[in-house]
Design a protein around this motif. Structure first.
Motif, PDB file in Angstrom:
ATOM      1  N   ARG A  96       0.829  -1.211   0.000  1.00  0.00           N
ATOM      2  CA  ARG A  96       0.000   0.000   0.000  1.00  0.00           C
ATOM      3  C   ARG A  96       0.863   1.260   0.000  1.00  0.00           C
ATOM      4  NH1 ARG A  96      -3.675  -1.353   4.983  1.00  0.00           N
ATOM      5  NH2 ARG A  96      -5.118  -2.870   4.118  1.00  0.00           N
ATOM      6  N   GLY A  97       0.574   2.159  -0.924  1.00  0.00           N
ATOM      7  CA  GLY A  97       1.302   3.419  -0.984  1.00  0.00           C
ATOM      8  C   GLY A  97       2.672   3.290  -1.603  1.00  0.00           C
ATOM      9  N   ASN A  98       3.135   2.053  -1.816  1.00  0.00           N
ATOM     10  CA  ASN A  98       4.460   1.814  -2.374  1.00  0.00           C
ATOM     11  C   ASN A  98       4.332   1.233  -3.775  1.00  0.00           C
ATOM     12  OD1 ASN A  98       7.192   1.433  -2.681  1.00  0.00           O
ATOM     13  ND2 ASN A  98       7.293  -0.389  -1.391  1.00  0.00           N
ATOM     14  N   ARG A  99       3.954  -0.059  -3.875  1.00  0.00           N
ATOM     15  CA  ARG A  99       3.769  -0.698  -5.190  1.00  0.00           C
ATOM     16  C   ARG A  99       2.371  -0.420  -5.752  1.00  0.00           C
ATOM     17  NH1 ARG A  99       6.904  -1.970  -8.548  1.00  0.00           N
ATOM     18  NH2 ARG A  99       6.066  -4.015  -9.124  1.00  0.00           N
ATOM     19  N   ILE A 100       1.391  -0.297  -4.846  1.00  0.00           N
ATOM     20  CA  ILE A 100       0.017   0.043  -5.252  1.00  0.00           C
ATOM     21  C   ILE A 100      -0.417   1.278  -4.464  1.00  0.00           C
ATOM     22  CG2 ILE A 100      -2.359  -0.776  -5.517  1.00  0.00           C
ATOM     23  CD1 ILE A 100      -1.327  -3.641  -5.193  1.00  0.00           C
ATOM     24  N   ALA A 101      -0.740   2.348  -5.179  1.00  0.00           N
ATOM     25  CA  ALA A 101      -1.161   3.588  -4.514  1.00  0.00           C
ATOM     26  C   ALA A 101      -2.603   3.895  -4.886  1.00  0.00           C
ATOM     27  CB  ALA A 101      -0.251   4.742  -4.919  1.00  0.00           C
ATOM     28  N   MET A 102      -3.241   4.709  -4.043  1.00  0.00           N
ATOM     29  CA  MET A 102      -4.640   5.041  -4.304  1.00  0.00           C
ATOM     30  C   MET A 102      -4.882   6.526  -4.066  1.00  0.00           C
ATOM     31  SD  MET A 102      -8.053   3.019  -3.147  1.00  0.00           S
ATOM     32  CE  MET A 102      -9.665   3.483  -3.786  1.00  0.00           C
ATOM     33  N   ILE A 103      -5.643   7.139  -4.980  1.00  0.00           N
ATOM     34  CA  ILE A 103      -6.105   8.524  -4.817  1.00  0.00           C
ATOM     35  C   ILE A 103      -7.590   8.443  -4.514  1.00  0.00           C
ATOM     36  CG2 ILE A 103      -6.346  10.786  -5.895  1.00  0.00           C
ATOM     37  CD1 ILE A 103      -4.203   9.789  -7.956  1.00  0.00           C
ATOM     38  N   LEU A 125       7.170   9.349   1.661  1.00  0.00           N
ATOM     39  CA  LEU A 125       8.482   9.186   1.022  1.00  0.00           C
ATOM     40  C   LEU A 125       9.503   8.579   1.980  1.00  0.00           C
ATOM     41  CD1 LEU A 125       8.663  12.558  -0.948  1.00  0.00           C
ATOM     42  CD2 LEU A 125       8.930  10.286  -1.976  1.00  0.00           C
ATOM     43  N   GLN A 126       9.537   9.085   3.218  1.00  0.00           N
ATOM     44  CA  GLN A 126      10.516   8.591   4.186  1.00  0.00           C
ATOM     45  C   GLN A 126      10.208   7.159   4.613  1.00  0.00           C
ATOM     46  OE1 GLN A 126      10.257  12.484   6.574  1.00  0.00           O
ATOM     47  NE2 GLN A 126      12.352  11.835   6.993  1.00  0.00           N
ATOM     48  N   LEU A 127       8.929   6.826   4.687  1.00  0.00           N
ATOM     49  CA  LEU A 127       8.529   5.483   5.114  1.00  0.00           C
ATOM     50  C   LEU A 127       8.903   4.422   4.082  1.00  0.00           C
ATOM     51  CD1 LEU A 127       6.906   3.725   7.198  1.00  0.00           C
ATOM     52  CD2 LEU A 127       4.894   4.169   5.788  1.00  0.00           C
ATOM     53  N   HIS A 128       8.641   4.721   2.800  1.00  0.00           N
ATOM     54  CA  HIS A 128       8.806   3.697   1.767  1.00  0.00           C
ATOM     55  C   HIS A 128      10.126   3.763   0.998  1.00  0.00           C
ATOM     56  CE1 HIS A 128       4.850   1.955   2.183  1.00  0.00           C
ATOM     57  NE2 HIS A 128       4.278   3.139   2.078  1.00  0.00           N
ATOM     58  N   THR A 129      10.769   4.936   0.958  1.00  0.00           N
ATOM     59  CA  THR A 129      11.983   5.059   0.128  1.00  0.00           C
ATOM     60  C   THR A 129      13.249   5.315   0.931  1.00  0.00           C
ATOM     61  OG1 THR A 129      11.708   7.457  -0.196  1.00  0.00           O
ATOM     62  CG2 THR A 129      10.592   6.003  -1.762  1.00  0.00           C
ATOM     63  N   GLY A 130      13.113   5.592   2.241  1.00  0.00           N
ATOM     64  CA  GLY A 130      14.302   5.787   3.075  1.00  0.00           C
ATOM     65  C   GLY A 130      15.033   7.091   2.837  1.00  0.00           C
ATOM     66  N   LEU A 131      14.379   8.085   2.227  1.00  0.00           N
ATOM     67  CA  LEU A 131      15.025   9.381   2.000  1.00  0.00           C
ATOM     68  C   LEU A 131      15.199  10.132   3.328  1.00  0.00           C
ATOM     69  CD1 LEU A 131      13.093  10.769  -1.131  1.00  0.00           C
ATOM     70  CD2 LEU A 131      15.338   9.690  -1.104  1.00  0.00           C
ATOM     71  N   THR A 132      16.216  11.007   3.383  1.00  0.00           N
ATOM     72  CA  THR A 132      16.366  11.871   4.548  1.00  0.00           C
ATOM     73  C   THR A 132      15.270  12.931   4.516  1.00  0.00           C
ATOM     74  OG1 THR A 132      17.789  13.452   3.409  1.00  0.00           O
ATOM     75  CG2 THR A 132      18.870  11.573   4.489  1.00  0.00           C
ATOM     76  N   LYS A 133      15.103  13.641   5.632  1.00  0.00           N
ATOM     77  CA  LYS A 133      14.064  14.668   5.698  1.00  0.00           C
ATOM     78  C   LYS A 133      14.291  15.746   4.634  1.00  0.00           C
ATOM     79  CE  LYS A 133      11.633  17.750   8.864  1.00  0.00           C
ATOM     80  NZ  LYS A 133      11.525  18.279  10.250  1.00  0.00           N
ATOM     81  N   LYS A 134      15.575  16.153   4.447  1.00  0.00           N
ATOM     82  CA  LYS A 134      15.892  17.191   3.475  1.00  0.00           C
ATOM     83  C   LYS A 134      15.607  16.712   2.050  1.00  0.00           C
ATOM     84  CE  LYS A 134      19.503  20.509   2.241  1.00  0.00           C
ATOM     85  NZ  LYS A 134      20.915  20.945   2.472  1.00  0.00           N
ATOM     86  N   GLN A 135      15.980  15.444   1.740  1.00  0.00           N
ATOM     87  CA  GLN A 135      15.726  14.869   0.409  1.00  0.00           C
ATOM     88  C   GLN A 135      14.225  14.742   0.156  1.00  0.00           C
ATOM     89  OE1 GLN A 135      18.003  11.273   1.040  1.00  0.00           O
ATOM     90  NE2 GLN A 135      19.685  11.960  -0.293  1.00  0.00           N
ATOM     91  N   ALA A 136      13.497  14.291   1.195  1.00  0.00           N
ATOM     92  CA  ALA A 136      12.044  14.130   1.065  1.00  0.00           C
ATOM     93  C   ALA A 136      11.372  15.477   0.826  1.00  0.00           C
ATOM     94  CB  ALA A 136      11.472  13.465   2.316  1.00  0.00           C
ATOM     95  N   GLN A 137      11.891  16.519   1.473  1.00  0.00           N
ATOM     96  CA  GLN A 137      11.331  17.861   1.296  1.00  0.00           C
ATOM     97  C   GLN A 137      11.537  18.349  -0.134  1.00  0.00           C
ATOM     98  OE1 GLN A 137      12.241  20.618   4.447  1.00  0.00           O
ATOM     99  NE2 GLN A 137      11.850  22.394   3.176  1.00  0.00           N
ATOM    100  N   ILE A 173      -2.832  13.594  -5.115  1.00  0.00           N
ATOM    101  CA  ILE A 173      -2.248  12.975  -6.311  1.00  0.00           C
ATOM    102  C   ILE A 173      -0.727  12.940  -6.192  1.00  0.00           C
ATOM    103  CG2 ILE A 173      -1.922  13.274  -8.820  1.00  0.00           C
ATOM    104  CD1 ILE A 173      -4.857  14.386  -8.852  1.00  0.00           C
ATOM    105  N   ALA A 174      -0.137  14.028  -5.696  1.00  0.00           N
ATOM    106  CA  ALA A 174       1.319  14.069  -5.482  1.00  0.00           C
ATOM    107  C   ALA A 174       1.745  12.988  -4.488  1.00  0.00           C
ATOM    108  CB  ALA A 174       1.729  15.450  -4.965  1.00  0.00           C
ATOM    109  N   MET A 175       0.951  12.809  -3.423  1.00  0.00           N
ATOM    110  CA  MET A 175       1.262  11.794  -2.418  1.00  0.00           C
ATOM    111  C   MET A 175       1.207  10.384  -3.012  1.00  0.00           C
ATOM    112  SD  MET A 175      -0.638  11.089   1.247  1.00  0.00           S
ATOM    113  CE  MET A 175      -0.843  12.825   1.565  1.00  0.00           C
TER     114      MET A 175
END
Length: 567
Positions: A96-103, A125-137, A173-175
């Protein structure tokens, strides 16, 4: 292009869904089967209650525990075929939210009101991709740019209540697109959007889909909307698939009368002055009524517009605080309505169109005195109303009514619909007794095609279209001379929308009220209005007759709105 021999990304086989109610099983989806390949867009089309949303929710296992589900849903997860229905909670959460997302359709209830828009996308983004806070922003700002949100950096720090409905949907949609999903489920994602943004969002989804070979399951009630974007269309009616095929087959040569009805119900460029067809004209008890002939649209009787001015707006400005100093005093302002001037004449219906955030709802609420203007005049029936006291405004409410976009939100869930209609009559001293008021309420319910025996029922016992008709009956109870319709048909199915538009035409003819019809849908506004005002960034940029605006627009912005209309 993806070779057709490639395995499907999603296979739904003999899916059946039912709910337990009062000891019995109520089926809502019956033997649904379809498949979606990578890079393809499949549209599921049907009215509310057809089973399209529960079908989509079952893919992500988001249905309540009372749902009984049969069949299989196979998902190709990087070459590994998984039956989604057999997954435990932990397994489906990873997808959910990673391989299959829903709007989802309703962005206000999908966004958390206590977190900023930026924080909510960054969390995913941080939950599923492991980006830092600055990268996610930084990634969030890029996503906001891609969905055409104004001032993406500032939008990062805004809360859901601080942005328009269309902007909230773009945040959703962006999410959904933040983790580059393999499958995107879009449940009525453009219902709250104006035609130009709607077209841009659909083009954006199509572009991302082709770049990333993402599959999209697009749920809508509007067949015309998917005309330029869908590869396959599946039409659902009362839990059954009644028609399925590629886009051109379904739209150009519809086989089932229900599909023909959905295509005919939407107001077209030639519908003005005619009664719109509805599903009941094509079907009776599920059987075809007009299998081989198109329905003849009958003309609408319309009262003539008089030369008497009912409403006059002069140099109206509405300002909202855009910044405050350390003491909480506003020091920056945003001009939502900018030097607006217009007049509305007796028996006239004036359409007000424009994109989300252009100021049209603020203008309507200011006329109603729900928002106080910064400067300018509002003259109703030769009386300036912008400086009235609260007591005087309450007395004015009898003559000036509004029908809101969300009929469920504007009806009190704790009182019956009969009480909702009789209560304003009692407040304004109409009717000598409860019996008189009840008789009038029953008459109004019958006028809006409801039954007298529904008087004691509650709002949750009615469909969206029925609730909107109840709101129209309530507004008419006070016999107002002026009505404002604020996006009052935008969330309705095309067939229910046609019923409500026919009803407004009929009641306008009978009660001779004057009104403003606010909408982002130009085809609807053209159908219902005598004249149209086009609004952009707080200003009225073009005014003319309904036919002039639709067929002979002068401003580039108006031309762009018309070009974006689904056909």
């Amino acid at each position: 292009m993806v070779a057709h021999s490639d395995p499907p990304l999603l296979q739904v086989k003999n899916l059946s869904i039912s709910f337990q109610q009062d000891g019995s099983s109520i089926p809502v989806a019956k033997n649904i089967s379809f498949e979606i390949r990578p890079g393809k867009l499949m549209a599921i089309v049907g009215e509310s209650g057809s089973g399209k949303s529960v079908t989509a929710l079952s893919i992500l296992k988001l249905l309540p525990a009372t749902a009984q589900i049969g069949g299989t849903i196979l998902f190709n997860n990087n070459g590994q075929e998984i039956n989604l229905l057999s997954l435990k909670n932990e397994g489906i959460r990873k997808l959910r939210g990673n391989r299959i997302a829903m709007i989802f359709q309703e962005p206000m209830t999908s966004l958390n009101p206590v977190f900023t828009c930026g924080e909510q996308v960054m969390e995913s983004l941080q939950l599923h991709t492991g980006l830092t806070k600055k990268q996610a922003q930084q990634k969030t700002i890029e996503l906001f740019e891609s969905v055409e949100l104004p001032n993406p950096s500032a939008m990062l720090h805004r809360y859901p209540h601080q942005i328009s409905g269309g902007q909230k949907q773009r945040v959703m949609i962006a999410m959904a697109m933040s983790c580059d999903p393999a499958l995107l489920i879009a449940d009525e994602p453009t219902t709250a959007l104006d035609v130009r943004v709607q077209k841009n969002i659909l083009q954006l989804l199509k572009k991302i889909q082709q770049q990333q070979q993402m599959a999209i399951l697009f749920i809508t009630h509007d067949l015309a909307l998917v005309n330029a974007f869908a590869d396959e269309i599946l039409v659902m009616h009362k839990g059954n698939v009644v028609e399925q095929g590629n886009r051109s087959e379904v739209l150009q040569s519809p086989a089932h009368p229900y599909t023909k009805a959905l295509l005919a119900c939407r107001p077209g460029k030639n519908s003005k002055g005619k009664i719109l067809p509805v599903v009941a004209d094509f079907l009776k008890d599920g059987h075809a009524l007009h299998p081989d002939e198109s329905l003849q649209q009958l003309p609408v009787k319309k009262p003539g517009v008089s030369e008497k001015k009912v409403l006059e707006v002069k140099h109206l400005d509405v300002l909202f605080a855009a910044g405050r100093n350390r003491w909480g005093i506003a020091n920056k302002y945003f001009k939502a309505v900018d030097d607006v001037n217009f007049s509305v004449y007796e028996n006239e219906m004036v359409g007000l169109v424009g994109e989300s955030g252009c100021g049209k709802t603020t203008l309507g609420r200011t006329i109603l005195q729900l928002v106080k203007p910064h400067s300018g005049q509002i003259i109703l029936n030769d009386r300036p109303i912008q400086d009235l006291s609260p007591k005087q405004v309450r007395a004015l409410r009898k003559d000036l009514q509004i029908i809101f976009q969300d009929p469920y939100g504007s009806l009190n869930p704790r009182i019956s619909i009969g009480e909702a209609i009789t209560e304003p009559m009692k407040v304004h001293g109409m009717g000598s007794s409860y019996r008189d008021r009840k008789e009038k309420a029953v008459h109004l319910l019958e006028q809006v095609s409801m039954d007298a025996n529904q008087f004691n029922r509650y709002p949750h016992q009615f469909s969206g279209g029925q609730r909107q008709r109840i709101c129209i009956a309530r507004a008419l109870a006070l016999e107002p001379s002026f009505l404002i319709f604020d996006e009052s048909v935008s969330a309705l199915d095309v067939s229910v929308q046609a019923q409500v538009l026919n009803l407004i035409q009929e009641l306008k003819n009978k009660y001779q009220f004057t009104g403003i019809f606010i909408s982002h849908d130009l085809s609807v506004v053209h159908y219902i209005s005598d004249s149209i005002m086009v609004m952009n960034q707080g200003k009225i940029i073009e005014t003319g007759t309904a036919d002039d605006i639709l067929h002979r627009p002068k401003e580039l912005y108006t031309q762009q709105l018309i070009a974006a209309m689904p056909s």
